[in-house]
Design an enzyme around this catalytic site. Structure first.
Site, mmCIF file in Angstrom:
data_model
loop_
_atom_site.group_PDB
_atom_site.id
_atom_site.type_symbol
_atom_site.label_atom_id
_atom_site.label_comp_id
_atom_site.label_asym_id
_atom_site.label_seq_id
_atom_site.Cartn_x
_atom_site.Cartn_y
_atom_site.Cartn_z
ATOM 1 N N GLU A 82 8.821 51.396 -9.430
ATOM 2 C CA GLU A 82 10.056 52.080 -9.013
ATOM 3 C C GLU A 82 11.166 51.908 -10.047
ATOM 4 O OE1 GLU A 82 9.472 51.459 -4.217
ATOM 5 O OE2 GLU A 82 10.535 49.915 -5.337
ATOM 6 N N CYS A 104 12.973 51.174 3.444
ATOM 7 C CA CYS A 104 14.318 50.810 2.993
ATOM 8 C C CYS A 104 15.251 52.019 2.908
ATOM 9 C CB CYS A 104 14.254 50.098 1.643
ATOM 10 S SG CYS A 104 13.324 50.998 0.380
#
Length: 635
Positions: free
Chosen positions: A311, A407
């Site tokens: 990421e 998240c």
């Protein structure tokens, strides 16, 4: 003196575009997320987060379920719920919030420690693995929620939990080495300082920042080996100093690298610390890093983080459209950072950056109905490839209901519901309106009601109410994609100076005074630097702050065959309230290249004229499975 953001509990958003989205948060998204956390949505990815707290409190039997950072989903939901209670009083929600908070309080350990994974599963390993275990990350989000509950909802029970947790962390790490694996605790401690005035919390946040990079090998020396098991759900390499942003001390960092969200949370904390302390070296590092991201590492939509591998940021200009990671959390974090830099550095470009994130990369992370969410936000999608072909598994053509690693949805909810806290700042006798969003602001100088037609129209009108200080300066940022700016004061045309990107008017104000700003929403062709290999020779379209895209549902299959000439007309179609909850489509004169019949032929392909239909990027993937692209070929 320095600018101070006006707290959101002194602002009400009154805006055609954003009020609807805040109502979506209060009425749909936040209640939906609560059901997810309680495992009450059939077919959605299981959360088990509330059950984890019940087990930690000794009130339920079973096995911990979910990511090691599952607690953070509850904390972010509570923060969003605090904002929701301010936006729309709701006794039933308030009761459920109180019940959740008392459950969390019962799960807290006697010494203040609070983390359900380690309480339930590995009590002997508290604080043993800071790289992988996210204890400080979860604590940071809990502290942010505690601050929000106290500041905005006027509720102190979670604050008491947060104070005990923050005191425990200060006690454990004041004189002990330790670096958060995932930056976030720094922001939480800073917000606790803001609420309580306890300087120890700010000092501890700065200690965590300053320890980072002093010993690049710290994680290698202090991460226990766990063969075959990784707490984060994937391999977090302690030896990858760039990924962990530990290669150099934070004040010496010059370029974005590593995990995008961690980088931006860290920069947000650095900007807040520099603002609070006047630390010039910290401020200078933030300016350097922001400049690097803006010039080398950001997509045209505002998305950041190019690769699904960890990421992360990669190298400069590596911004592939169809493999873009562009995590929604990273766009939310970029909004946090830009807002802090706007007040710290007084550079209007940060206001444009906030607009870019809010109207594009962040907003695209949520379905228009508020119940489905993107984690990854690509700029090009082909359902035959995206989510299927190796290397494209992370790129989904439709938003799922939820995620095992969830998240992003609550992060977006807390951003949209707290939007009022990003609109205004005060500096002595000067008040600044940073975004063209309608609101009612309770400023020290006066109450000011703002009406806005943005982003449909370039229209902003300030009406002064309840004057408390007659003479002050009102500033309004001029967005870079609004042209032909005209201003009038009490109906009379006036010419106002533009200083550092802001229109300014200093005068003795009276109740009922009105300042009106109008302009043209510019339709702009955006051409990439040729170093951005994946979109070299292509063009993107913006109308005002909104980036547009083409979808197959409007243009047929094979969007790669579309060509947009540099001199073709782009027409603004009438506002359609029934299309995608109300948008202004664009239509561009272009061409469609015809298939040649051979995979690699000798003849130049024929092309035919066509009208290319474009919609706002934030609204894509709301009409079923189809192709999408932001970048169009030039021709």
């Amino acid at each position: 003196m320095r600018d101070r953001l006006l707290p959101m509990n002194r602002v009400r958003v009154l805006d055609e575009f954003w009020s609807a989205r805040q109502r979506l948060m209060t009425d749909v998204t936040i209640p939906y997320m609560e059901k997810i956390l309680r495992d009450e949505v059939p077919g959605a990815e299981k959360s088990h987060a509330v059950s984890n707290f019940r087990m930690a409190a000794g009130e339920e039997q079973g096995e911990f379920y979910g990511m090691v950072f599952q607690d953070s989903d509850v904390a972010k939901w509570l923060e969003a719920a605090a904002y929701s209670l301010y936006l729309k009083p709701d006794p039933a929600l308030e009761k459920r919030v109180d019940d959740m908070v008392t459950l969390i309080a019962r799960a807290q350990q006697e010494d203040g420690y609070l983390n359900t994974y380690f309480t339930v599963k590995e009590p002997e390993n508290r604080w043993a693995n800071l790289l992988e275990c996210h204890e400080l990350y979860c604590a940071g989000h809990l502290l942010e929620a505690a601050a929000a509950m106290a500041q905005v909802a006027g509720k102190k029970e979670l604050l008491r939990v947060g104070i005990r947790l923050a005191d425990h962390i200060v006690e454990c790490f004041r004189d002990r080495e330790g670096i958060p694996g995932h930056q976030e605790i720094e922001i939480g401690l800073e917000r606790m300082y803001e609420v309580t005035g306890n300087r120890e919390y700010l000092d501890m946040a700065i200690r965590f920042l300053d320890r980072r990079g002093q010993d690049p090998d710290w994680f290698m020396k202090n991460t226990p080996a766990h063969p075959g098991r990784h707490y984060g759900g994937y391999d977090i390499p302690p030896e990858d100093h760039e990924y962990n942003q530990t290669d150099v001390p934070v004040r010496e960092q010059t370029r974005a690298r590593g995990h995008a969200v961690r980088q931006l949370y860290m920069l947000t904390a650095m900007a807040r610390a520099a603002d609070e302390t006047g630390d010039e070296s910290m401020r200078a590092a933030c300016v350097r890093m922001a400049e690097h991201i803006r010039r080398k590492q950001i997509y045209v939509t505002g998305a950041v983080g190019s690769t699904g591998r960890h990421e992360a940021f990669t190298v400069d200009m590596d911004l592939p459209a169809d493999r873009c990671y562009g995590e929604t959390c990273a766009s939310v974090a970029m909004t946090f950072f830009a807002s802090r830099m706007l007040t710290l550095d007084d550079d209007p470009e940060y206001g444009d950056l906030m607009e870019l994130e809010l109207y594009n990369a962040a907003l695209a992370g949520m379905q228009l109905d508020g119940t489905r969410f993107f984690y990854v936000n690509p700029l090009s999608v082909d359902p035959e490839i995206s989510g299927k072909v190796p290397g494209y598994e992370h790129v989904l053509p439709l938003r799922p209901e939820w995620y095992a690693c969830a998240c992003c949805p609550p992060n977006l909810a807390r951003l949209i519901s707290s939007l009022g806290g990003y609109l205004w700042s005060v500096n002595g006798q000067r008040v600044s309106a940073h975004l063209w969003i309608g609101s009612e602001a309770d400023l020290p100088q006066a109450k000011i009601v703002t009406e806005s037609g943005y982003p449909r129209q370039a229209y902003l009108r300030f009406t002064v109410r309840e004057v408390r200080q007659k003479r002050f300066t009102l500033r309004a940022r001029v967005p870079k994609r609004v042209g032909n700016i005209q201003t009038s004061m009490n109906g009379e045309t006036v010419s106002l100076p533009v200083k550092n990107g802001y229109l300014e008017l200093e005068r003795d104000w009276e109740p009922g005074d009105t300042l009106e700003i109008t302009g043209d929403m510019l339709i702009t062709r955006l051409y990439p630097d040729p170093g951005v290999r994946d979109c070299a020779g292509k063009v993107a379209i913006a109308r005002g702050p909104v980036i547009y895209c083409a979808e197959g549902v409007d243009n047929g299959d094979g969007l790669s065959a579309l060509i947009l000439p540099d001199d073709g007309a782009i027409t603004e179609l009438p506002y359609d309230p029934n299309l995608l909850n109300g948008v202004i489509p664009l239509e561009a004169e272009g061409f469609r290249e015809k298939p040649g019949g051979e995979l690699y032929g000798n003849d130049i392909p024929d092309k035919e004229k066509t009208n290319i239909r474009l919609i706002p990027y934030y609204a894509w993937a709301n009409r079923g499975l189809n192709e999408m692209t932001v970048w169009l070929r030039r021709g």
